[in-house]
Write a protein that holds these residues in place. Structure first.
Motif, mmCIF file in Angstrom:
data_model
loop_
_atom_site.group_PDB
_atom_site.id
_atom_site.type_symbol
_atom_site.label_atom_id
_atom_site.label_comp_id
_atom_site.label_asym_id
_atom_site.label_seq_id
_atom_site.Cartn_x
_atom_site.Cartn_y
_atom_site.Cartn_z
ATOM 1 N N PRO A 1 0.901 -1.152 -0.053
ATOM 2 C CA PRO A 1 0.116 0.113 0.080
ATOM 3 C C PRO A 1 0.905 1.267 0.006
ATOM 4 C CG PRO A 1 -0.321 -1.084 2.081
ATOM 5 C CD PRO A 1 0.396 -2.097 1.215
ATOM 6 N N GLU A 2 2.159 1.156 0.506
ATOM 7 C CA GLU A 2 3.044 2.402 0.321
ATOM 8 C C GLU A 2 3.327 2.803 -1.058
ATOM 9 O OE1 GLU A 2 5.764 -1.175 0.083
ATOM 10 O OE2 GLU A 2 3.788 -0.625 1.102
ATOM 11 N N GLN A 3 3.095 1.888 -2.067
ATOM 12 C CA GLN A 3 3.802 2.370 -3.241
ATOM 13 C C GLN A 3 2.918 3.234 -3.955
ATOM 14 O OE1 GLN A 3 6.413 1.853 -5.395
ATOM 15 N NE2 GLN A 3 5.887 -0.050 -6.169
ATOM 16 N N ARG A 4 3.622 4.547 -4.371
ATOM 17 C CA ARG A 4 2.477 5.607 -5.101
ATOM 18 C C ARG A 4 2.510 5.180 -6.379
ATOM 19 N NH1 ARG A 4 5.303 10.461 -4.882
ATOM 20 N NH2 ARG A 4 3.139 11.257 -6.051
ATOM 21 N N TYR A 5 1.301 5.689 -7.081
ATOM 22 C CA TYR A 5 0.889 5.645 -8.633
ATOM 23 C C TYR A 5 0.275 6.961 -8.957
ATOM 24 C CZ TYR A 5 2.136 0.671 -8.653
ATOM 25 O OH TYR A 5 2.514 -0.781 -8.374
ATOM 26 N N SER A 6 0.406 7.201 -10.242
ATOM 27 C CA SER A 6 -0.444 8.271 -10.563
ATOM 28 C C SER A 6 -1.984 7.580 -10.792
ATOM 29 C CB SER A 6 -0.363 8.563 -11.937
ATOM 30 O OG SER A 6 -1.320 9.300 -12.694
ATOM 31 N N GLN A 7 -2.954 8.014 -10.390
ATOM 32 C CA GLN A 7 -4.736 7.433 -10.482
ATOM 33 C C GLN A 7 -5.117 7.765 -11.810
ATOM 34 O OE1 GLN A 7 -5.741 5.795 -7.924
ATOM 35 N NE2 GLN A 7 -3.593 6.096 -7.297
ATOM 36 N N SER A 8 -4.528 8.433 -12.725
ATOM 37 C CA SER A 8 -4.985 8.756 -13.976
ATOM 38 C C SER A 8 -5.266 7.335 -14.650
ATOM 39 C CB SER A 8 -4.040 9.559 -14.720
ATOM 40 O OG SER A 8 -2.869 8.904 -15.132
ATOM 41 N N ALA A 9 -4.340 6.324 -14.652
ATOM 42 C CA ALA A 9 -4.501 4.962 -15.310
ATOM 43 C C ALA A 9 -5.890 4.316 -14.723
ATOM 44 C CB ALA A 9 -3.258 4.227 -15.166
ATOM 45 N N ASP A 10 -6.048 4.539 -13.250
ATOM 46 C CA ASP A 10 -7.322 3.920 -12.991
ATOM 47 C C ASP A 10 -8.684 4.487 -13.339
ATOM 48 O OD1 ASP A 10 -5.695 2.242 -11.596
ATOM 49 O OD2 ASP A 10 -5.710 3.089 -9.478
ATOM 50 N N PRO B 1 8.892 17.350 -5.814
ATOM 51 C CA PRO B 1 8.064 17.174 -4.913
ATOM 52 C C PRO B 1 6.925 16.374 -5.356
ATOM 53 C CG PRO B 1 7.777 19.382 -5.244
ATOM 54 C CD PRO B 1 9.033 18.901 -6.240
ATOM 55 N N MET B 2 6.576 16.287 -6.714
ATOM 56 C CA MET B 2 5.659 15.342 -7.279
ATOM 57 C C MET B 2 6.242 13.971 -7.896
ATOM 58 S SD MET B 2 3.165 17.410 -7.094
ATOM 59 C CE MET B 2 2.237 16.293 -7.544
ATOM 60 N N ASP B 3 7.372 13.548 -7.474
ATOM 61 C CA ASP B 3 7.708 12.621 -7.730
ATOM 62 C C ASP B 3 7.786 11.774 -6.480
ATOM 63 O OD1 ASP B 3 9.040 10.226 -9.225
ATOM 64 O OD2 ASP B 3 10.179 11.628 -10.454
ATOM 65 N N ASP B 4 8.460 10.320 -6.560
ATOM 66 C CA ASP B 4 8.563 9.535 -5.594
ATOM 67 C C ASP B 4 10.148 9.500 -5.032
ATOM 68 O OD1 ASP B 4 8.822 7.488 -3.910
ATOM 69 O OD2 ASP B 4 7.779 6.113 -4.976
ATOM 70 N N ALA B 5 10.304 10.501 -4.114
ATOM 71 C CA ALA B 5 11.680 10.679 -3.597
ATOM 72 C C ALA B 5 12.269 9.252 -3.148
ATOM 73 C CB ALA B 5 11.999 11.696 -2.449
ATOM 74 N N ALA B 6 11.751 8.521 -2.443
ATOM 75 C CA ALA B 6 12.096 7.291 -1.872
ATOM 76 C C ALA B 6 12.750 6.311 -3.020
ATOM 77 C CB ALA B 6 11.154 6.512 -1.099
ATOM 78 N N PHE B 7 11.975 6.214 -4.095
ATOM 79 C CA PHE B 7 12.568 5.383 -5.208
ATOM 80 C C PHE B 7 13.817 5.966 -5.693
ATOM 81 C CE2 PHE B 7 12.992 4.967 -9.835
ATOM 82 C CZ PHE B 7 13.035 3.484 -10.055
#
Length: 698
Positions: free
Chosen positions: A542-551, A673-679
């Protein structure tokens, strides 16, 4: 011993002996020089016959010396060629089986050439981003004619010797023989032993009736067909030098062209890919001589698009296949799909009727697992759901004979879990084919924790039989290719959130060289497939971030080409991707809901984020031991994901950028800030390599 020497009658026989293809490495070159000098000094010897041991005259350069100082150490191949050509006694090449690259250049330096029918002849250097560097561009046009030689050199394709012998006016081969070529060459050597002066290819004219017009036409054609590859045009100019300059000046032009190409990034990438493909078959902990299981019959479970395509691979290789389905209608569709694919090849002249009939005769459909009882290999190709896989593998385990290899075509699921559905986990592995399975070269061979050495070795050998590029992967979610492509796709989604359109992202990726951008690729594969994976990820990670646009896209039923609506609009019966006003509005609404103002994003940033996402995840795969070596990752992406060949794969491309620069770019991307810094935290392996001044591929 790299070269054998014997005297038979009044002829010295020099036999190249450097298995498997008598590569012209330094030791072999030194031995050729010593043998020629020995023949020159022996008063009994009146002629020399040069041939190759085993299944080749010579395949050319020794790939074990690629990139090493030995490759150009004296005597280098141009020096050997010059020595043979200057021999005071006639040298007859007894050419057989394989005569390619430097092997053909060596044969051209001989005074005469006797060739066995069926010999495969080529100057394939262009496929490594190079041109023939030992006189091939100067001698072949003189021996074969300018137009035929140019075609051979620029294409790098293999041609049968007897076809070349039919070229009008050719002086490439003095005789083509159906029998034992060495005996024929010895008889020929006896005939010409006293002939003087000795004929030299370099003394023949290289002429064309209208060279200026011909070469200009050829330049236009080659330039159009070889975009991003500098070698074909360089090859053409070297052949033009053979026509327009004296021989020695032409040789200098060839050497200059060779040296210039050797340092190009394109040639480095192509040579890397060449070596990487061969390295992929080497498995570090697989004992030499591991016995193989015999595969005489194959069963495929699931007659959908993937199962049908997988079955065709084995039919093409002459192996009987039973195709199993649970529903008669689905089975008939699968069988019809296979027949239709073969009939399409027949109509295009790519397959003959007898071959079509022979392949279909090997195919049998079934609705019963009992019919897999004699199969040596059973491949499951059903829906990508773990519960479905459990049901299928429990039935396979019950029906398959002891010693059968059980394989899953899963693209993301845990092979160890699947193996646990059986009572024989040592017989289970993943065979991940790529769609369309009968076309795509890549095969990920997924090694489970319990997979037996003999099972793995058999799978790798079978991959060669069905003409696949096999890469071994360890067990993780997505293995090598799909685990990496997920990060690529996540970046593509973030780029949409930040202001890009699907067509801008695709254009930038395709301009970089990808066969297809991420959104066109998803439309082709089906957006519902990645949607199902994201739903699973939401539960598991659940911690994995995605853009919701594809959903949002999938919620509207826009699954891609199969629904004529995805990231693009499609017309019935056509695959042309048309920008979609509905998608543009969807993205605008999505950004507004997030409170995001779209920004202008340069194509350079798009490419950097997409490609470095692959690189960072690839470095993690290496760190975890999922991939054996960086070049294996490159092979996955070159043969299965449309990564541009002239860039050598993502890890090779990162090396070309310099890993210090890659590391700095990732640190910069982490500040978005809009990206995934952890990745974007650089993989530990990447940080270590930078600290040590090393690269992924050594």
């Amino acid at each position: 011993m790299s070269t054998l020497y014997e005297v038979r009658g009044s002829s010295a026989v020099i036999t190249l002996n450097n298995p498997p293809v008598n590569g012209l490495g330094l030791a072999t070159r030194q031995a050729i020089v010593a043998a020629i000098e020995r023949a020159e000094a022996d008063p009994v010897v009146t002629a020399v016959v040069m041939t190759g041991a085993g299944a080749a005259f010579s395949g050319g350069a020794d790939i074990k010396e690629f990139g090493s100082p030995k490759a150009m150490s004296e005597p280098n191949l141009p020096s050997v060629v010059a020595l043979v050509e200057a021999c005071s006694k006639p040298v007859v090449a007894a050419v057989h089986s394989v005569c390619m690259g430097g092997g053909l250049e060596l044969a051209l330096s001989c005074h005469y050439r006797v060739v066995a029918a069926g010999t495969k002849v080529a100057l394939p250097e262009v496929k490594l981003g190079l041109l023939p560097g030992a006189g091939g561009t100067q001698r072949l046009p003189r021996a074969l004619g300018v137009e035929a030689a140019l075609n051979l050199i620029v294409s790098g394709e293999i041609v049968a010797a007897e076809l070349l012998a039919q070229v009008p006016g050719q002086k490439l081969f003095d005789r083509v023989v159906a029998g034992e070529v060495l005996e024929a060459a010895l008889a020929f050597a006896a005939e010409v032993a006293a002939q003087r002066p000795l004929p030299r290819v370099r003394d023949l004219p290289a002429t064309h009736a209208n060279p200026e017009a011909f070469f200009q036409f050829a330049r236009n054609m080659v330039a159009a067909q070889s975009r991003n590859f500098p070698a074909p045009l360089r090859c053409l100019e070297a052949v033009a030098a053979a026509v327009n300059l004296p021989f020695e000046q032409g040789l200098r032009a060839e050497r200059e062209g060779f040296a210039a190409l050797m340092i190009t990034p394109e040639s480095k990438a192509l040579r890397h890919a060449f070596v990487a493909e061969r390295a992929a078959s080497k498995i570090a902990d697989l004992p030499p001589g591991t016995p193989l299981r015999e595969i005489r019959q194959v069963a495929v479970i699931g007659a959908g698009t993937m199962g049908s395509g997988i079955a065709m691979n084995f039919l093409n290789a002459g192996l009987p296949v039973v195709l199993v389905e649970s529903q008669a209608e689905a089975l008939e569709r699968g069988l019809a799909r296979i027949r239709g694919a073969y009939e399409a090849q027949l109509s295009k002249g790519k397959l003959k009727q007898d071959k079509l009939d022979a392949r279909l005769a090997l195919l049998r459909g079934s609705l019963s697992y009992a019919d897999i009882a004699e199969a040596d290999l059973v491949i499951e190709a059903v829906f990508e759901d773990l519960d479905v896989k459990r049901q299928v593998f429990e039935q396979i385990d019950a029906a398959a004979k002891p010693g059968a290899i059980l394989a899953s075509n899963t693209s993301t699921l845990d092979i160890n879990t699947i193996a646990g559905f059986t009572r024989r986990p040592q017989d289970v592995l993943g065979l991940h084919f790529f769609s369309p399975a009968q076309v795509m070269k890549l095969l990920e061979v997924v090694r489970g924790a319990a997979t037996g050495h003999d099972v793995l070795a058999t799978a790798m050998a079978l991959a060669k039989k069905i003409r696949k590029t096999a890469v071994v992967a360890g067990v993780c979610d997505g293995f090598i290719g799909n685990r990496m492509i997920e990060q690529y796709a996540r970046q593509a989604g973030f780029l949409l959130d930040e202001g890009c359109s699907p067509e801008q992202v695709d254009r930038a990726a395709e301009a970089f060289g990808f066969a297809m951008g991420p959104f066109r690729m998803n439309d082709l594969a089906g957006n519902d497939i990645s949607w199902a994976i994201r739903k699973r990820r939401a539960i598991e990670r659940p911690e994995q971030r995605y853009s919701q646009s594809a959903d949002r896209l999938c919620e509207r039923g826009r699954f891609g080409q199969k629904t004529q609506a995805g990231w693009y609009d499609y017309r019935p019966g056509r695959r042309e991707a048309l920008p979609s006003p509905e998608v543009a509005a969807l993205l605008a609404e999505h950004r507004a809901a997030l409170g995001l103002q779209p920004r202008q994003i340069r194509d350079e940033e798009i490419v950097e984020r997409l490609v470095l996402a692959l690189v960072n995840e690839g470095a993690r795969l290496l760190e975890e031991g999922i991939a054996q070596r960086a070049s294996d990752i490159d092979m996955v992406y070159l043969s299965g994901y449309g990564f541009p060949l002239w860039r050598g794969g993502p890890m090779c491309y990162a090396d070309s950028l310099g890993l210090f620069n890659v590391l700095q770019a990732m640190k910069r991307l982490a500040r978005n800030p809009m990206d995934d810094a952890a990745f974007w935290e650089p993989a530990p392996l990447l940080q270590r390599l930078v600290a040590q001044g090393k690269s992924f591929n050594g």
